[in-house]
Design a protein around this motif. Structure first.
Motif, PDB file in Angstrom:
ATOM      1  N   LEU A   1       0.829  -1.211   0.000  1.00  0.00           N
ATOM      2  CA  LEU A   1       0.000   0.000   0.000  1.00  0.00           C
ATOM      3  C   LEU A   1       0.865   1.263   0.000  1.00  0.00           C
ATOM      4  CD1 LEU A   1      -2.812  -1.034   2.482  1.00  0.00           C
ATOM      5  CD2 LEU A   1      -3.058  -0.657   0.025  1.00  0.00           C
TER       6      LEU A   1
ATOM      7  N   ARG B   1       0.819   0.745 -12.044  1.00  0.00           N
ATOM      8  CA  ARG B   1       0.632   0.263 -10.678  1.00  0.00           C
ATOM      9  C   ARG B   1       1.993   0.108 -10.004  1.00  0.00           C
ATOM     10  NH1 ARG B   1      -4.030  -4.413 -11.637  1.00  0.00           N
ATOM     11  NH2 ARG B   1      -5.538  -3.023 -12.662  1.00  0.00           N
TER      12      ARG B   1
ATOM     13  N   THR C   1      -7.298  13.304   2.164  1.00  0.00           N
ATOM     14  CA  THR C   1      -7.587  13.547   0.750  1.00  0.00           C
ATOM     15  C   THR C   1      -8.107  14.963   0.525  1.00  0.00           C
ATOM     16  OG1 THR C   1      -9.865  12.725   0.971  1.00  0.00           O
ATOM     17  CG2 THR C   1      -8.169  11.113   0.392  1.00  0.00           C
TER      18      THR C   1
ATOM     19  N   ASP D   1      -3.392   5.080  -5.065  1.00  0.00           N
ATOM     20  CA  ASP D   1      -3.584   3.664  -4.744  1.00  0.00           C
ATOM     21  C   ASP D   1      -2.707   2.846  -5.686  1.00  0.00           C
ATOM     22  OD1 ASP D   1      -4.446   1.045  -4.340  1.00  0.00           O
ATOM     23  OD2 ASP D   1      -6.528   1.663  -3.989  1.00  0.00           O
TER      24      ASP D   1
ATOM     25  N   ARG E   1      -2.631  -0.127  -6.266  1.00  0.00           N
ATOM     26  CA  ARG E   1      -3.339  -1.249  -6.883  1.00  0.00           C
ATOM     27  C   ARG E   1      -4.061  -0.834  -8.148  1.00  0.00           C
ATOM     28  NH1 ARG E   1      -6.503  -2.389  -1.342  1.00  0.00           N
ATOM     29  NH2 ARG E   1      -6.766  -0.140  -1.728  1.00  0.00           N
ATOM     30  N   THR E   2      -4.321   0.483  -8.306  1.00  0.00           N
ATOM     31  CA  THR E   2      -5.055   0.972  -9.474  1.00  0.00           C
ATOM     32  C   THR E   2      -4.271   1.960 -10.315  1.00  0.00           C
ATOM     33  OG1 THR E   2      -6.047   2.834  -8.273  1.00  0.00           O
ATOM     34  CG2 THR E   2      -7.212   0.724  -8.185  1.00  0.00           C
TER      35      THR E   2
ATOM     36  N   CYS F   1      -6.673   7.388  -4.750  1.00  0.00           N
ATOM     37  CA  CYS F   1      -7.525   6.386  -4.115  1.00  0.00           C
ATOM     38  C   CYS F   1      -8.949   6.890  -3.929  1.00  0.00           C
ATOM     39  CB  CYS F   1      -6.938   5.972  -2.767  1.00  0.00           C
ATOM     40  SG  CYS F   1      -7.080   7.241  -1.478  1.00  0.00           S
ATOM     41  N   GLU F   2      -9.880   5.953  -3.940  1.00  0.00           N
ATOM     42  CA  GLU F   2     -11.271   6.223  -3.585  1.00  0.00           C
ATOM     43  C   GLU F   2     -11.511   5.608  -2.210  1.00  0.00           C
ATOM     44  OE1 GLU F   2     -13.889   4.861  -6.604  1.00  0.00           O
ATOM     45  OE2 GLU F   2     -12.936   6.033  -8.208  1.00  0.00           O
ATOM     46  N   THR F   3     -11.924   6.431  -1.262  1.00  0.00           N
ATOM     47  CA  THR F   3     -12.049   5.990   0.123  1.00  0.00           C
ATOM     48  C   THR F   3     -13.163   6.775   0.801  1.00  0.00           C
ATOM     49  OG1 THR F   3     -10.867   5.868   2.262  1.00  0.00           O
ATOM     50  CG2 THR F   3     -10.251   7.663   0.769  1.00  0.00           C
TER      51      THR F   3
ATOM     52  N   LYS G   1      -1.587   6.324   6.254  1.00  0.00           N
ATOM     53  CA  LYS G   1      -1.760   6.204   4.805  1.00  0.00           C
ATOM     54  C   LYS G   1      -2.390   4.868   4.435  1.00  0.00           C
ATOM     55  CE  LYS G   1       2.008   9.218   3.185  1.00  0.00           C
ATOM     56  NZ  LYS G   1       2.672   9.643   4.435  1.00  0.00           N
TER      57      LYS G   1
ATOM     58  N   LEU H   1      -6.080   4.240   2.665  1.00  0.00           N
ATOM     59  CA  LEU H   1      -6.174   3.544   1.380  1.00  0.00           C
ATOM     60  C   LEU H   1      -7.060   2.304   1.461  1.00  0.00           C
ATOM     61  CD1 LEU H   1      -2.432   3.833   0.336  1.00  0.00           C
ATOM     62  CD2 LEU H   1      -4.351   4.703  -1.002  1.00  0.00           C
TER      63      LEU H   1
ATOM     64  N   GLY I   1      -9.807   1.997   2.990  1.00  0.00           N
ATOM     65  CA  GLY I   1     -11.225   2.330   3.018  1.00  0.00           C
ATOM     66  C   GLY I   1     -11.937   1.751   4.225  1.00  0.00           C
TER      67      GLY I   1
END
Length: 274
Positions: A80, A113, A192, A209, A211-212, A216-218, A238, A242, A244
């Motif tokens: 992460l 990524r 954020t 993020d 991973r994407t 990040c969307e959280t 952090k 991340l 969520g």
């Protein structure tokens, strides 16, 4: 307690309880780390490494230490906190000093990524695959805050843009109007709501993020964590943001106290005394 303030690493730094000589040493440490690790100084060692065309780069001992810390943070958080997102954060639009960012009509791009497992350190020789650009901000500020406190004898504190290390009681305000008293150790906040910018009418922010390859969307606008040291708190804050909805369970599993502030609704506390 006398306070000393200055600006470094793009944020306000406050030092409490230090002598004049100690304040100068703290300010010098921040300046040295900023010169070494800034993405926005063409002559920084970070940019020299990122410009290198070979896969093996000779780096200074302090730079090697920070890379090793970043890789350790990636390992502890299952990737992460990833130090290989330099190109990715630039693709999101954070390609210059934050004070110079303005709204842009072009949409943000998705970046690569995280690839932290591709890094290797052997003393001061860094192995970094072609195309991988480092960004060590995930550990540099928290580590610098901890190292700065170590330069102060007796009680005192160092605070830098939401990251705090203290030896002695310090009261810290929280977004919901509350406050927490830190007696010793570190406190860090990941958010954020700061360091964000508009691309094609869509808000972007600096917490990528891995991973994407995108901001990040959280559900959390801000996460504050207390730990034995600022760097530990910063890494955990952090990671928890991340993750969520799984963030509170992450802190509980690691035995850390924290508070989660959503965009709407009530804050969520984990082992956080009222």
């Amino acid at each position: 307690m006398s306070l000393h303030r200055f600006v470094s690493m793009g944020c306000d730094v406050v030092v409490g309880g230090a002598t004049a000589a100690e304040r100068r040493r703290v300010e010098r440490l921040f300046a040295d780390r900023d010169r070494m690790f800034s993405r926005f100084r063409p002559d920084s060692e970070l940019n020299r490494v990122n410009r290198a065309t070979g896969t093996v780069v000779k780096v200074s001992a302090p730079f090697a230490e920070m890379v090793e810390l970043a890789v350790r943070a990636a390992r502890l958080t299952d990737g992460l906190i990833d130090p290989t997102l330099g190109a990715t954060i630039e693709a999101a639009g954070y390609d210059r000093d934050f004070s110079e960012l303005t709204p842009a009509a072009d949409p943000a791009e998705s970046g690569a990524r995280g690839r932290w497992r591709s890094l290797g350190m052997r003393e001061t020789l860094l192995h970094r695959p072609r195309g991988v650009r480092l960004d060590l901000n995930g550990v540099v500020k928290g580590k610098t805050v901890d190292d700065s406190l170590a330069l102060i004898d007796g009680g005192g504190f160092v605070s830098a843009g939401g990251d705090l290390a203290a030896r002695g009681a310090v009261d810290v305000a929280l977004p919901d109007g509350g406050a927490v008293r830190l007696l010793r150790g570190g406190l860090a906040t990941s958010s954020t709501a700061t360091r964000r910018w508009l691309r094609a009418g869509v808000w972007q922010h600096h917490l990528i993020d891995p991973r994407t390859g995108r901001p990040c969307e959280t559900p959390w606008q801000q996460v504050t964590v207390s730990a034995a040291a600022c760097l530990q708190a910063d890494i955990a804050a952090k990671a928890a943001l991340l993750l969520g909805e799984n963030g509170p369970r992450y802190l509980a599993r690691h035995g850390l106290a924290g508070r989660f502030f959503p965009s709407e609704g009530n804050a969520v506390s984990v082992a956080w005394a009222a």
